[in-house]
Design an enzyme around this catalytic site. Structure first.
Site: not given
Ligand code: UD1
Length: 429
Positions: A22-23, A117, A122, A308, A400
């Site tokens: 994803k990243n 978030c 952020r 994460d 997501r």
């Protein structure tokens, strides 16, 4: 409201194939804007974050064709707009990569300010610093970020005050087509930084040092794609299945992964007594048959322990013999999920950026929230070992970033269903 219902306990066994990262994908999709032509991407994860990015690119004029759900052809020949709509970008943090990508092509770029978030504030000061050093003018007003330039960006030295994945990516995007040489010091070293650099280099960019503290970018006139580019496997998805295998005392082979990227996770699992074997260059086997030993982790930029993976690891620690400590050093609000684990019987005390986790015998099913993407993954893992039906709400966070997550867990022997109920989601009364 939609929910996942995890019927536990279970023991995971079998093989699972990891999807694209994803990243990496959320930076590589906007990076295609550097090309006035056609890019062909493979191993793109089919997740809602990517579907959102596809919508954003289409709104700017990109033509996007799905060859399969993981293979995209992106034609940016006729991108005409550099104004990304508030609705599409305001809640989507990775939209800030549009700044670095579009400022090469347009003199005026506008995106909405990526909001805070569930992980905490952020800031984007380092992104702004990098773009300004390259010669852009940045203005933040009324929730929008405006980037303008009067002439081509000019290579420079950028020294980041802290290690930021996002700011490093944006600096690479902005400097690839700039005049002259840019050096980025105190750069982030995550695998997805290297993947972005590899993608750009595959089209003729001149980027060296990605994966080290210092990245050198020699600006080139233009990029020309010459073949299909395959995005790297997702380090965190692989790590999530590794921890799930360990927590459930299972035996799982994780395929399509890069074991080198998993080393910080593998090291901690081995400390806990988990058996981790590299079966091949692209697969790893994780086995566990006793209670884990207590261990401690401190989240750090790569190659440190990834923030994460912190919530998933907390579930493993909850099942350990003894007491472990987690120090979160990247995000200031990343322990909200521990309240959900407390509902399931965990013994966790948080003090600022530290969590003290005492091992317990059993977790019990409860209705819980996914506070964010990785917290959601941790709730699934907790549900796999808990007695009873764990109902997980706010699953949009999980969707997501994890492709086919239920199918993957269920193929390993889990029993998870995706259901709808009439509740409004106020589980706290
Ligand atoms: C970070 C993580 C990444 C993870 C992601 C989502 C690191 C280094 N980065 O990436 O592994 O996938 O969160 O959990 O571990 N910061 C500033 N100013 C800026 C930019 C960042 O102060 O301009 C701070 C942030 O507040 C944060 C730290 O720097 O404390 C790291 O942020 P950054 O790496 O940019 O965030 P992500 O790219 O989202």
């Amino acid at each position: 409201m939609e929910k996942f219902v995890v019927n536990g306990p279970c023991r995971l066994n079998g093989e699972v194939k990891i999807s694209g990262a994803k990243n990496a994908a959320v930076a590589i999709l906007p990076a295609t804007l550097l090309v006035k032509g056609v890019c062909h991407l493979d191993n793109v994860p089919d997740i809602s974050d990517i579907r959102e990015y596809v919508k954003i690119l289409k709104s700017l004029g990109s033509k996007i064709t799905y060859v399969t759900k993981n293979e995209l052809i992106i034609d940016n020949t006729n991108v005409t707009s550099a104004i990304a709509s508030y609705d599409l970008t305001s809640k989507f943090r990775a939209s800030y990569y549009l700044l670095g990508a579009l400022i090469n092509r347009f003199d005026d770029v506008q995106i909405s300010l990526p909001g805070g978030c569930n992980l905490g504030a952020r800031p984007i000061d380092q992104h702004i610093k990098a773009l300004e050093k390259l010669g852009a003018t940045i203005e933040v007003k009324r929730g929008n970020v405006y980037a303008t330039k009067k002439s081509k960006l000019i290579g420079t030295n950028i020294f980041f005050d802290l290690v930021s994945v996002g700011a490093t990516m944006n600096a690479i995007l902005a400097s690839t087509l700039a005049n002259g040489v840019t050096t980025i010091d105190n750069a982030a070293k995550e695998p997805h930084i290297v993947d972005l650099a590899n993608f750009l280099n595959s089209m003729g960019a001149n980027i060296t040092g990605a994966g080290t503290d210092t990245i050198k970018i020699t600006g080139v006139e233009k990029l020309v794609p010459n073949s299909i580019y395959s995005i790297i496997p997702d380090q965190i998805e692989a790590g999530t299945f590794m921890v799930a295998a360990a927590v459930t005392k299972g035996d799982v082979t994780i395929k399509n992964c890069i074991p080198k990227h998993l080393e910080p996770i593998t090291a901690k699992l081995k400390e806990a007594g988990v058996l981790v074997d590299e079966v091949s260059e692209s697969s790893i086997r994780v086995r566990m048959n006793t209670a884990p030993n207590a261990f401690s982790i401190k989240t750090m930029p790569y190659p440190g322990f990834p923030t994460d993976m912190q919530p998933q690891m907390c579930v493993l620690l909850s099942m350990c013999t003894g007491t472990g400590i987690i120090v979160e050093s990247i995000w200031n609000s990343r322990f909200q999920y521990t309240d959900e684990l407390l509902k399931m019987g965990a013994d966790i005390a948080t003090h600022g950026s530290t969590a003290i986790v005492k091992g317990i015998e059993k977790l019990y099913a409860a209705p819980v929230f996914a506070h964010d993407l990785r917290a959601g993954a941790a709730m699934i893992i907790a549900g796999l070992v808990a007695e009873g039906k764990t109902e997980i709400y706010h699953i949009y966070h999980i969707l997501r970033g994890y492709e086919n997550i239920l199918e993957k867990f269920n193929s390993l022997g889990a029993n998870i269903t995706h259901e709808k109920d009439d509740s409004e989601g106020d589980l706290n009364g």
